[in-house]
Write an enzyme that holds these catalytic residues in place. Structure first.
Site, PDB file in Angstrom:
ATOM      1  N   HIS A 251      28.353 -66.764 -51.633  1.00  0.00           N
ATOM      2  CA  HIS A 251      27.569 -66.968 -52.837  1.00  0.00           C
ATOM      3  C   HIS A 251      25.736 -66.821 -53.261  1.00  0.00           C
ATOM      4  O   HIS A 251      25.261 -67.730 -53.526  1.00  0.00           O
ATOM      5  CB  HIS A 251      27.881 -67.393 -53.642  1.00  0.00           C
ATOM      6  CG  HIS A 251      29.316 -67.042 -54.344  1.00  0.00           C
ATOM      7  ND1 HIS A 251      29.208 -65.752 -55.291  1.00  0.00           N
ATOM      8  CD2 HIS A 251      30.532 -67.599 -54.686  1.00  0.00           C
ATOM      9  CE1 HIS A 251      30.418 -65.801 -55.262  1.00  0.00           C
ATOM     10  NE2 HIS A 251      30.946 -66.550 -55.320  1.00  0.00           N
TER      11      HIS A 251
ATOM     12  N   HIS B 166      32.469 -58.958 -55.576  1.00  0.00           N
ATOM     13  CA  HIS B 166      30.625 -59.836 -55.405  1.00  0.00           C
ATOM     14  C   HIS B 166      30.152 -58.204 -55.000  1.00  0.00           C
ATOM     15  O   HIS B 166      28.754 -58.436 -54.933  1.00  0.00           O
ATOM     16  CB  HIS B 166      30.436 -60.789 -55.576  1.00  0.00           C
ATOM     17  CG  HIS B 166      30.311 -62.032 -56.744  1.00  0.00           C
ATOM     18  ND1 HIS B 166      30.008 -61.646 -57.694  1.00  0.00           N
ATOM     19  CD2 HIS B 166      31.475 -62.542 -57.263  1.00  0.00           C
ATOM     20  CE1 HIS B 166      29.669 -63.059 -58.775  1.00  0.00           C
ATOM     21  NE2 HIS B 166      31.013 -63.368 -58.423  1.00  0.00           N
TER      22      HIS B 166
ATOM     23  N   HIS C  93      40.151 -61.011 -49.281  1.00  0.00           N
ATOM     24  CA  HIS C  93      38.922 -61.858 -50.454  1.00  0.00           C
ATOM     25  C   HIS C  93      40.292 -62.060 -51.973  1.00  0.00           C
ATOM     26  O   HIS C  93      39.816 -63.458 -51.891  1.00  0.00           O
ATOM     27  CB  HIS C  93      37.982 -60.920 -50.709  1.00  0.00           C
ATOM     28  CG  HIS C  93      37.441 -61.806 -52.125  1.00  0.00           C
ATOM     29  ND1 HIS C  93      36.538 -62.876 -51.774  1.00  0.00           N
ATOM     30  CD2 HIS C  93      37.249 -61.698 -53.274  1.00  0.00           C
ATOM     31  CE1 HIS C  93      35.928 -63.481 -52.881  1.00  0.00           C
ATOM     32  NE2 HIS C  93      36.022 -62.631 -53.623  1.00  0.00           N
TER      33      HIS C  93
END
Length: 383
Positions: A64, A123, A173
């Site tokens: 992130h 994401h 994921h």
């Protein structure tokens, strides 16, 4: 027909130098990122949806945009090509350095294609990155232009959806899907597109394990499912697997083990969002502990991680019991980097201001960068 080609190593090392040898790291020009993304896309065309990988390998969870904590991972776990890495997605959004983080990973994948492996997270999506920071960061760092965001999100469509390790561990994921009973169903998917709202591809990046249920249940995330013990037992049995490794969920101690190690969550963004105060981890898999292998016979060769370097901690049965992992596995737990804390105190929201320093140094910039830094000892945490 698109023909795969390679970028000269010297050019890749130059990109790595920009990111590693400057504080703050220099963002790469749009035309460079376009070239890197196009090159990697041509190479990923031939990569299957589920990559067959072998141990030893270190598995990294969500990052992130926490660039300095990514460097911390390489400092404590070894840098490519001395260590093999599988990254489980969610490279961007939330953190202050999504541009630098994904640029470094793309350059590393091109520089060490047989040592660095990337899969897709939830994401890695145009919709999500528009709402959770990456798109805005690109605009701020590239003078209002969204070109770099377009190049990188187009590349996301090419990332594989999972991997197997030694044929016995399935890595993705998120989690499992009620629409998928066989790995071959994932292998048959058309992955070269935006992540859909539902279906197998969406569930792989959105689903989570839940110890309170046995079957599937709708996820409170609004996408994907919660899955229980019966689901993962059947999936592993039907696909001749021993374990699933995934990311996607914040873990206060850096990791979570479900059902005696049948499912592991690895989380690699310490002090998530610069305020959660959590630890992070990397899952190191030295070898698969199946019937064909013993503790003294790791699957390693002279070019890979040396067994003697890890022997003591991997043979420690207490570690296996406390961490809930299989023999040959170890969660290497670490704290947020000093730069992470510095960014927090200064409230940085935008980086990317490049200085005019002269470039110096030659050779393999990535490896030399970490050779000059002292290696930290891993942090062992016991519940």
């Amino acid at each position: 027909m698109t023909i795969p080609y390679n970028i000269p190593i010297s050019d890749l090392d130059y990109c790595l130098e920009q990111l590693l040898d400057h504080k703050p790291p220099k963002i790469l020009p749009p035309e460079t990122i376009q070239h890197l993304c196009h090159t990697l896309k041509t190479q990923l065309l031939s990569v299957p949806n589920i990559m067959p990988l072998q141990s030893p390998i270190s598995i990294v969870g969500d990052i992130h945009g926490q660039f300095h904590d990514l460097l911390e991972i390489f400092q404590i776990g070894g840098s490519p090509p001395s260590t093999n890495y599988l990254f489980l997605g969610d490279y961007v959004d939330r953190g202050y350095y999504s541009v630098e983080t994904i640029s470094l990973l793309i350059a590393l994948k091109l520089r060490y294609p047989d040592r660095v492996f990337l899969i897709r997270g939830n994401h890695e999506s145009r919709t999500i990155t528009t709402n959770y920071g990456f798109y805005t960061e690109v605009l701020n760092k590239y003078n209002g232009s969204a070109e770099v965001w377009t190049y990188i999100t187009d590349l996301f469509d090419y990332l594989p959806l999972g991997a197997t390790i030694d044929g016995k561990i399935f890595a993705a994921h998120g989690g499992l899907s009620p629409s998928c009973q066989q790995l071959d169903q994932i292998r048959a998917l058309d992955r070269f597109r935006e992540i859909p709202h539902d279906g197998i591809m969406a569930d792989l990046v959105w689903s989570d394990p839940d110890t309170e249920i046995l079957d599937f249940k709708l996820s409170p995330r609004g996408a994907g499912y919660l899955f229980g013990l019966d689901v993962i037992n059947k999936f592993c049995h039907d696909n001749d697997l021993m374990q699933m490794v995934r990311a996607h969920q914040l873990c206060n101690e850096g990791y979570t083990s479900y059902w005696k190690g049948k499912c592991l969550t690895v989380w690699s963004a310490p002090n998530y969002c610069y305020r959660c105060g959590n630890r992070a981890s990397v899952l190191e898999i030295l070898y698969y502990s199946g019937e064909s292998k013993s503790m003294g016979e790791p699957n390693a060769n002279e070019n890979d991680v040396k067994y003697d370097d890890y022997k003591n901690r991997f043979e420690d049965s207490i570690v296996h019991k406390v961490q809930g992992v299989l023999p040959g596995q170890f969660f290497n737990i670490f704290e947020a980097s000093p730069e992470n804390d510095e960014d927090t105190s200064k409230g940085k929201g935008v980086n990317g201001i490049n200085s005019d320093e002269e470039l110096v140094g030659n050779g393999d910039f990535f490896c030399s960068y970490f050779k000059e830094r002292p290696r930290k000892q891993h942090v062992e945490y016991f519940l």
